[in-house]
Design an enzyme around this catalytic site. Structure first.
Site, PDB file in Angstrom:
ATOM      1  N   GLY A 155       0.869  -1.114   0.161  1.00 25.12           N
ATOM      2  CA  GLY A 155      -0.033   0.009  -0.107  1.00 25.12           C
ATOM      3  C   GLY A 155       1.053   1.077   0.033  1.00 25.12           C
ATOM      4  N   THR A 194       2.461  -7.519  -6.161  1.00 27.48           N
ATOM      5  CA  THR A 194       3.170  -8.500  -6.551  1.00 27.48           C
ATOM      6  C   THR A 194       3.886  -9.526  -5.679  1.00 27.48           C
ATOM      7  OG1 THR A 194       3.253  -7.200  -8.695  1.00 27.48           O
ATOM      8  CG2 THR A 194       4.889  -9.287  -8.546  1.00 27.48           C
ATOM      9  N   GLU A 214       5.709  -5.487   6.342  1.00 29.06           N
ATOM     10  CA  GLU A 214       5.820  -6.831   6.698  1.00 29.06           C
ATOM     11  C   GLU A 214       6.220  -7.961   5.716  1.00 29.06           C
ATOM     12  OE1 GLU A 214       3.270  -8.665   9.229  1.00 29.06           O
ATOM     13  OE2 GLU A 214       4.855  -9.930  10.006  1.00 29.06           O
ATOM     14  N   GLY A 215       4.924  -8.014   4.907  1.00 32.16           N
ATOM     15  CA  GLY A 215       5.526  -8.773   3.557  1.00 32.16           C
ATOM     16  C   GLY A 215       6.539  -8.809   2.795  1.00 32.16           C
ATOM     17  N   THR A 216       6.572  -7.590   2.286  1.00 35.98           N
ATOM     18  CA  THR A 216       7.872  -7.253   1.459  1.00 35.98           C
ATOM     19  C   THR A 216       9.300  -7.592   2.113  1.00 35.98           C
ATOM     20  OG1 THR A 216       6.296  -5.539   0.764  1.00 35.98           O
ATOM     21  CG2 THR A 216       8.567  -5.077   0.040  1.00 35.98           C
ATOM     22  N   ASP A 240       0.257   2.076   9.245  1.00 30.36           N
ATOM     23  CA  ASP A 240      -0.488   1.737  10.615  1.00 30.36           C
ATOM     24  C   ASP A 240       0.454   1.617  11.738  1.00 30.36           C
ATOM     25  OD1 ASP A 240      -2.890   1.334   9.144  1.00 30.36           O
ATOM     26  OD2 ASP A 240      -2.885  -0.850   9.166  1.00 30.36           O
ATOM     27  N   GLY A 281      -6.562   0.600  10.699  1.00 32.16           N
ATOM     28  CA  GLY A 281      -6.079   0.074  11.456  1.00 32.16           C
ATOM     29  C   GLY A 281      -6.581  -1.463  11.810  1.00 32.16           C
TER      30      GLY A 281
END
Lengths: 343, 343, 343, 343
Positions: free
Chosen positions: D10, D73, D104-106, D128, D171
């Site tokens: 995001g 992606t 976090e994912g990235t 967040d 949030g």
């Protein structure tokens, strides 16, 4: 058509929005091409310009300043100026018309040039709102917004310290910014070029407010001349006009209030922040409508005409209309505001 | 004189600035006393009011909402309403006149009451700018400012994600907020109640913009009805008017764009933030001038009259002028904006 | 308990938020009563105070300044000052503890008074962020926000005119405001009290930027002293420190740049607007947390202690911690910022 | 060196400021070259990138969003992903290192890739504020600023109509935005994912405030789950988690308050405006410092490391630090805020 644009004189929030809407409207509605002359008349005289595509004007409605640059170059006196030379440049570069964005001086130049045969239309620009030819110009509302915000801030610090706060705003010949921002911020005195007021009167207003336990706010246009102070100022070596130069009128008024009333007083000169930054929604709408209308005038070959706001309508008027004297604050508008001074 | 003030209907930035300037002007220029009725007509009917001193209105020009509170109480139907009862209350509490701040419905009530002999003057209030009687009303510029700022934000996030962004703004019967904020923010489509547009047309504009690698922005007034969608909406159990209810038109338009174009699309309904908070400088000036003029009307005993903006002048008109139909967006204003849609 | 509050020294956005949260927390959690001393130590010495109810502090988290007023009254030297007299006043008016909001000088006074037996806790206040005892203080973020916004505006007007823009900000002994706002605004030079830089170096940065066709932005803290200019300034009759006084360092730097580079240069002194107006969300949160913690310290009878931010935690430290020298910009922070100067 | 940058997940105000400072620092201090991969990992996998010169990053510190575009992606699952393919692309295009900006994912992806030998450093991004690895991330302060401003507006309109106003903010798993903006705006209840609260408790707070004649403000994080409502929600066909989906939790809470208390209540879902637009000064400084530090990490070949804020210092930590669970609001921070709820 292939159309040139130029911005001349002091910058003003909304110039880019005019450029954008004229270019987008022309490309979409008429298949026009556009060029932007750099730094006002200089760019036209020296054929210093950039092509303006849809991409170049993207997102410009919200961007302050002018992407074309601006200057105070004189269209006749600058080397290579004058109608013959300009006509040659336009021909050489296949430019069919010029949209001129500028104030009184710039528009006077454009008028003279159209009289000499050049294909030009005008868009009025004055952050001081002092052109008779139009109800409002873009940039003025942004200046009011910035000045009002600054005065809101001055008031909280003034109240905490029981000080008198002075704010000097733009307005060399017309007090519109002082009048509107002062009314918006609830000022206890608004001092404008159009109305001589004695420092005794100012101090009376200040003392009325201070005696009620409040922090007085005095708004001063840079062109204000205090009544009866001409000689005093002259003695101090100021310029003949009686207008103090060193430090500006805001500092002079501040020193006078502190001396005459004994109330701690502070000046803030808003300066260049008043004309910078993103335009307000109001100014973007006005500028965008001006740009659309100016482009229509070009296609009507209405040379020597300019766009103007009358009530809620965008109309066209002769460029001469911009040259018929300054639009100063009329007495009744000052009296209207004055009912809230002092106390 | 002893003068009452009341605010009725939806709140609007600038109400407090009207109250402040009327009170300050009255105290200083005429030695008036003031009371503020609580929650619109209810306060007058039940004689629920507060005294309004100079202290009570201090600093109010920059404060949103209304310190008097507001409601949708009907002046005739509410228990104890109607001209006889009101006249008794005014007499019992020594109140000589009432300044009524409200929209079409409120001003209609005030007109009917003045016809029945009550001493009232009006101040027009509509955040949607849909009153014929005046060029602009306070609150509208603040709404434009808030909506424009929100759309500027939507655009940066839209561009980063290559999304189409939809913004739903106020405007049940008139699309002024959508038209102005959309033009200010550089929207690629503006959908208003006055103009039926098919979703196919909207999607064409969206796809033109998207195909150039940009993020389309679509502004929708809450009262917009898509052309040709009446039946489809009715089948889904929407209200007879064809206007989608659940989730609002913004969400409906968003879902349609995503379905028809395959472009990721997100809706934001601006909602209540549009009418709250500090008024802009423009609205403060307009409201302050309205308050001064309204107080003058009281002293001229101009019952049944209201204040109005015409060009740059504050004038008076008959309260009937506020009741002669809505001021909707005329076709030429929509066409003017439309030259920048799509592409 | 019955607890007094006072605010002393220059005002700062967030003071009211501290007052509000302390009062609301005390009333709700402990059943406390509160009084607010007017104008700093003077109010305590002269027992000039107001009762602070829930109603009095309503809505204060977003209001700049201090509703208590402030002054630079000395707690010992002011007539009637000193611990014995203050203790008498507290006893006479049944006040069990005092929360003191102020800067280094004020907190030094509070420390001395607690050593003499008075029940006091402290809340650090410095808009310049120059207190060692805490990572940040409220007001600083608001000043950064205002200064950054002003510089954004200066840049658009600078770019349009190809000028160098100078902005003078607060920071007499520490350059934090200049460093942070300059970094935020993308300044091409930041001049702070902690680091002498020659005008030749400044002009080199300015010329690098100008030669790339951009408008240089130079941010100057009011306490900056140019390297090598002490004598030149002294000759012109400036004060011994070598710091120019007339018109401020911003104007001096501006004149120097224009003279040495030939580039048109304009100064704007932000002045009092930096410390006024509504606090940012950041400052409101910090101030609210400080107020809650300060009230807890009172109930722990932690006299001579003060609240402080460490990382993301609100902790307590000894008042002495506020007196251990100024927190100036360390060399590594200046070097970090410097990598973006010039070019 | 020749260094690539990518932004993933995001968007977040401040991404562009990181890009700008890294690029300017690298060009000036090390003579680096830069490329920007388009739309996150996709751009790296498909070698879709733009060269980033000094000119490309000009003025970016104040621009929201990301000029590189972003997407979700997956670095391994996307066709052509995985370390071998990426290594080939980097080699083929002479790219020596990659700076990865993401959540976090990235960052988990970047860690896995560096373990497989790719030269990457990380910059944490989460609007967040829910990453353990750093005290704060850029974008959070901007979100607080926007949400606080919106709530200030909601309060004035709420007070005028004696309504309860509900604001739903971002949030999903952590309530930091709700907690900070609610505290800043003086909310009477803040509902966060970390703390189940019954609607009876919420209504008690609302009624306390309403009974004192004030307008209650309730702030709800989108991930809040009301205590005891799981079954009721499940019966209505909501998702198993008990979290209402249709219309969002803000609308559900609003309907509940109105039903249980009889107080007129209105919801506003702030939505996408929270993450768009110009970053605050705070976020620009943080992002700028992150960018400078990230570039230094590249030149130290500190692969698998990321930048982080600790107190006022920018430090480096292992990418694993970003993956050790969410940073949620601890109980003591909620209790601290709760002392101001209700009443």
């Amino acid at each position: 058509m292939r159309i040139g644009l130029l911005t001349s004189g002091g910058d003003c929030p909304g110039l880019n929005a005019v450029i954008r809407s004229a270019v987008l409207h022309g490309i979409k509605s008429y298949g026009d091409e556009f060029v932007g002359f750099r730094d006002g008349w200089r760019g036209l005289i020296e054929a210093d310009y950039m092509e303006l595509s849809r991409h170049n004007v993207r997102g410009l409605s919200r961007v302050g300043g002018t992407i074309l640059g601006t200057s105070r170059t004189h269209p006749y006196n600058y080397p290579g100026g004058g109608p013959q030379n300009m006509a040659k440049q336009l021909k050489r570069h296949d430019i069919d018309a010029v949209v001129v964005l500028g104030g009184e001086g710039t528009l006077a130049g454009a008028k003279r040039l159209t009289n000499a045969g050049l294909p030009m239309v005008g868009v009025p620009k004055t952050i001081d709102n002092d052109l008779n030819a139009t109800d409002f110009t873009f940039g003025f509302d942004t200046a009011i917004s910035i000045a009002t915000d600054a005065m809101d801030r001055l008031r909280t610090t003034g109240e905490s310290h029981h000080r008198c706060m002075v704010a000097e705003v733009m307005g060399r010949h017309a007090g519109w910014i002082a009048l509107h921002s002062g009314m918006a911020a609830g000022a206890h005195a608004v001092l404008i070029p159009e109305k001589r007021v004695s420092m005794d009167q100012v101090c009376e207003w200040v003392e009325q407010v201070h005696s009620r336990g409040r922090s007085p706010l005095v708004v001063v246009a840079e062109g204000f001349i205090p009544d009866g102070a001409e000689e005093a100022l002259a003695e101090k070596g100021e310029e003949a006009s009686g207008r103090p130069r060193l430090g500006g009128i805001g500092e002079w008024v501040t020193a006078q209030i502190e001396e005459l009333t004994g109330i701690e007083t502070r000046n803030t000169t808003l300066g260049h922040i008043q004309r910078g930054g993103n335009p307000t929604g109001y100014d973007r709408v006005l500028a965008t409508r001006f740009g659309i209308k100016a482009l229509n005038l070009v296609h009507e070959q209405a040379w020597g005409r300019m766009v103007s706001l009358r009530g809620t309508d965008i109309v066209e008027v002769d460029l001469n209309a911009a040259l018929e004297g300054l639009k100063t604050v009329p007495a009744e508008r000052y009296e209207e505001a004055k009912v809230l001074f002092g106390r």
